[in-house]
Write a protein that holds these residues in place. Structure first.
Motif, short mmCIF file in Angstrom:
data_model
loop_
_atom_site.label_atom_id
_atom_site.label_comp_id
_atom_site.label_asym_id
_atom_site.label_seq_id
_atom_site.Cartn_x
_atom_site.Cartn_y
_atom_site.Cartn_z
N LYS A 255 49.25 -50.68 -35.47
CA LYS A 255 50.37 -49.18 -36.13
C LYS A 255 50.18 -49.27 -37.60
O LYS A 255 50.67 -48.69 -39.15
CB LYS A 255 51.26 -48.55 -35.46
N LEU A 256 51.37 -50.78 -37.92
CA LEU A 256 51.88 -51.60 -38.83
C LEU A 256 50.71 -51.93 -40.10
O LEU A 256 51.48 -52.85 -40.62
CB LEU A 256 52.89 -52.14 -38.57
N SER A 257 49.17 -52.16 -39.66
CA SER A 257 48.26 -52.95 -39.95
C SER A 257 48.24 -51.99 -41.33
O SER A 257 48.69 -50.95 -42.29
CB SER A 257 46.52 -52.62 -39.60
N GLY A 258 47.95 -53.15 -42.81
CA GLY A 258 48.31 -53.54 -44.32
C GLY A 258 49.56 -53.12 -44.23
O GLY A 258 50.21 -53.63 -45.65
N ILE A 259 50.19 -53.85 -43.54
CA ILE A 259 52.42 -53.60 -44.00
C ILE A 259 51.99 -54.91 -43.72
O ILE A 259 52.29 -55.72 -42.54
CB ILE A 259 52.97 -52.72 -43.03
N ALA A 260 53.60 -55.29 -44.33
CA ALA A 260 54.05 -56.96 -44.12
C ALA A 260 54.95 -56.84 -42.68
O ALA A 260 55.80 -56.19 -42.78
CB ALA A 260 54.56 -57.28 -45.14
N PHE A 261 54.91 -57.59 -41.68
CA PHE A 261 55.69 -57.76 -40.83
C PHE A 261 55.58 -58.69 -39.75
O PHE A 261 54.34 -59.79 -39.81
CB PHE A 261 55.74 -56.38 -40.28
N ARG A 262 56.34 -59.00 -38.97
CA ARG A 262 56.33 -59.66 -38.08
C ARG A 262 56.42 -59.51 -37.06
O ARG A 262 57.89 -58.30 -36.36
CB ARG A 262 56.90 -60.98 -37.79
N VAL A 263 55.91 -59.80 -35.69
CA VAL A 263 56.63 -58.84 -33.75
C VAL A 263 56.18 -60.22 -33.12
O VAL A 263 55.26 -60.48 -33.15
CB VAL A 263 55.19 -57.66 -33.89
N GLU A 264 57.06 -60.16 -31.94
CA GLU A 264 57.04 -60.65 -31.04
C GLU A 264 56.79 -60.20 -29.89
O GLU A 264 57.93 -58.95 -30.12
CB GLU A 264 58.53 -61.40 -31.42
N VAL A 273 60.35 -56.10 -34.19
CA VAL A 273 59.94 -56.04 -35.29
C VAL A 273 60.34 -56.77 -36.23
O VAL A 273 62.23 -55.85 -36.13
CB VAL A 273 59.33 -54.71 -35.43
N HIS A 274 60.01 -57.65 -37.14
CA HIS A 274 60.90 -58.51 -38.73
C HIS A 274 59.94 -57.60 -40.09
O HIS A 274 59.30 -57.43 -39.64
CB HIS A 274 60.54 -59.28 -38.19
N THR A 275 60.87 -56.77 -40.58
CA THR A 275 60.21 -56.13 -41.86
C THR A 275 61.08 -56.11 -43.08
O THR A 275 62.04 -56.33 -42.65
CB THR A 275 58.92 -54.63 -41.40
N GLY A 276 61.03 -55.26 -43.83
CA GLY A 276 61.78 -54.75 -44.76
C GLY A 276 61.60 -54.22 -46.24
O GLY A 276 59.72 -53.73 -45.65
N ALA A 277 61.89 -53.53 -47.29
CA ALA A 277 61.68 -53.24 -47.62
C ALA A 277 62.29 -52.82 -49.15
O ALA A 277 63.56 -53.82 -49.50
CB ALA A 277 61.14 -51.47 -47.61
#
Length: 328
Positions: A255-264, A273-277
């Motif tokens: 779902k988050l493909s192409g967005i800066a994120f990290r998933v555990e 989910v680790h993400t930011g903006a």
């Protein structure tokens, strides 16, 4: 008369410009005899170009499709059109074309005559895109220079602005350009920091200064895109979020493909989910657009923002919000 090697390029360009050429018309365009045209066609065939010929009245020549893409001679107006199109694709909304557009653009602008480059820049300057972009815009010329230094393995100096707008000079070995859904990043080895760094291209100054060649180092990870995504998932953003999502890690990653994120991965089909903006609104949209239930652990400002949003949405739907917000 045009020299033979130059005439071969002209023949190729003419064959690519329209589907079929009568032998006499082709000879007239080149200012040679039809016999010379036949010899030129034979030479093109020995070079691997599938030129088909038909004899008799109404006969002529047609360039067929081969196994590989041949060199593509372009007229001036065609080269300008392609360059403008590639610049638009490089920073535009067509998902999946950005990196290929930059590679093609770097090849074209390397050989583009100055007179044509001025025409491209003029067209770009007076063009206006309708609607706001999802993220900061970047200069296509900057992308082309970065792509060239990565390809040619040249050290690079540039001015870089941090989140607060403070600029510093960086001296790097550039390796890869990576595009997320909203931003471009440069993966490079920072010679001053003696470590790998990711740089937001929209924060790189326009005065790019390529230097001497360098010997490539082993990349820090096999999957460069995944590595950059993890590096920029939270560190570069003003608001850094951590949330438990009620869906498997693989599903959320898609779902988050192409967005800066990290998933555990976690137990019971959930994941962290680790993400930011740069804004709370952007983080809230990112988490909410996945279509899964989630609980926010940090930052507290995001939890308050979601609670206020829930109240507004409840009023818009004509009902009171639930007693407790779905995020905590």
């Amino acid at each position: 008369m045009v020299q033979t090697s130059a005439r071969l390029l002209k023949v190729l360009s003419l064959l690519q410009s329209q589907r079929f050429w009568a032998g006499g018309d082709l000879a007239s365009q080149l200012g040679v005899t039809e016999r010379s045209v036949r010899r030129d066609v034979d030479r093109l065939r020995t070079l691997g170009y599938p030129v088909h010929a038909t004899a008799g009245v109404g006969g002529g020549y047609q360039l067929g499709a081969g196994k590989e893409l041949p060199p593509l001679p372009l007229e001036d107006d065609e080269a300008v059109a392609v360059a403008v199109g590639l610049r638009a694709a490089a920073v535009g909304p067509v998902t999946g074309l950005e990196e290929a557009a930059v590679r093609a653009l770097s090849k074209l602008e390397q050989v583009l005559p100055k007179r044509l480059r001025r025409r491209v820049n003029a067209l770009q300057a007076v063009s206006v895109r309708l609607g706001d972009a999802a993220g900061p815009t970047v200069d296509a010329g900057t992308l082309a220079v970065l792509a060239n230094t990565c390809r040619d393995e040249l050290q690079l100096r540039f001015d870089y602005g941090n989140r607060e707008g403070e600029a510093s000079e960086r001296h790097v070995e550039p390796y890869r350009l990576v595009h997320t859904r909203f931003r471009w990043y440069l993966l490079a080895y920072d010679l001053g920091k003696e470590d790998w760094r990711t740089f937001r291209v929209d924060r790189i100054g326009p005065n790019l200064r390529p230097g001497r060649a360098f010997k490539p180092r082993p990349l820090p990870a096999g999957d460069v895109a995944a590595y950059v995504s993890q590096r920029v998932s939270t560190d570069v953003y003003r608001f850094r979020a951590r949330a438990t999502v009620h869906a498997p890690a693989q599903t959320v990653s898609a779902k988050l493909s192409g967005i800066a994120f990290r998933v555990e991965e976690q137990e019971s089909g959930r994941c962290l989910v680790h993400t930011g903006a740069e804004t709370l609104e952007a983080v809230a949209w990112l988490l909410g657009s996945m279509g899964f239930d989630f609980e926010v652990h940090e930052p507290p400002e995001l939890i308050d923002h979601l609670r206020r949003m829930s109240e507004r949405l409840g009023r818009a739907a004509g009902r009171a919000p639930p007693a407790q917000a779905s995020s905590r």
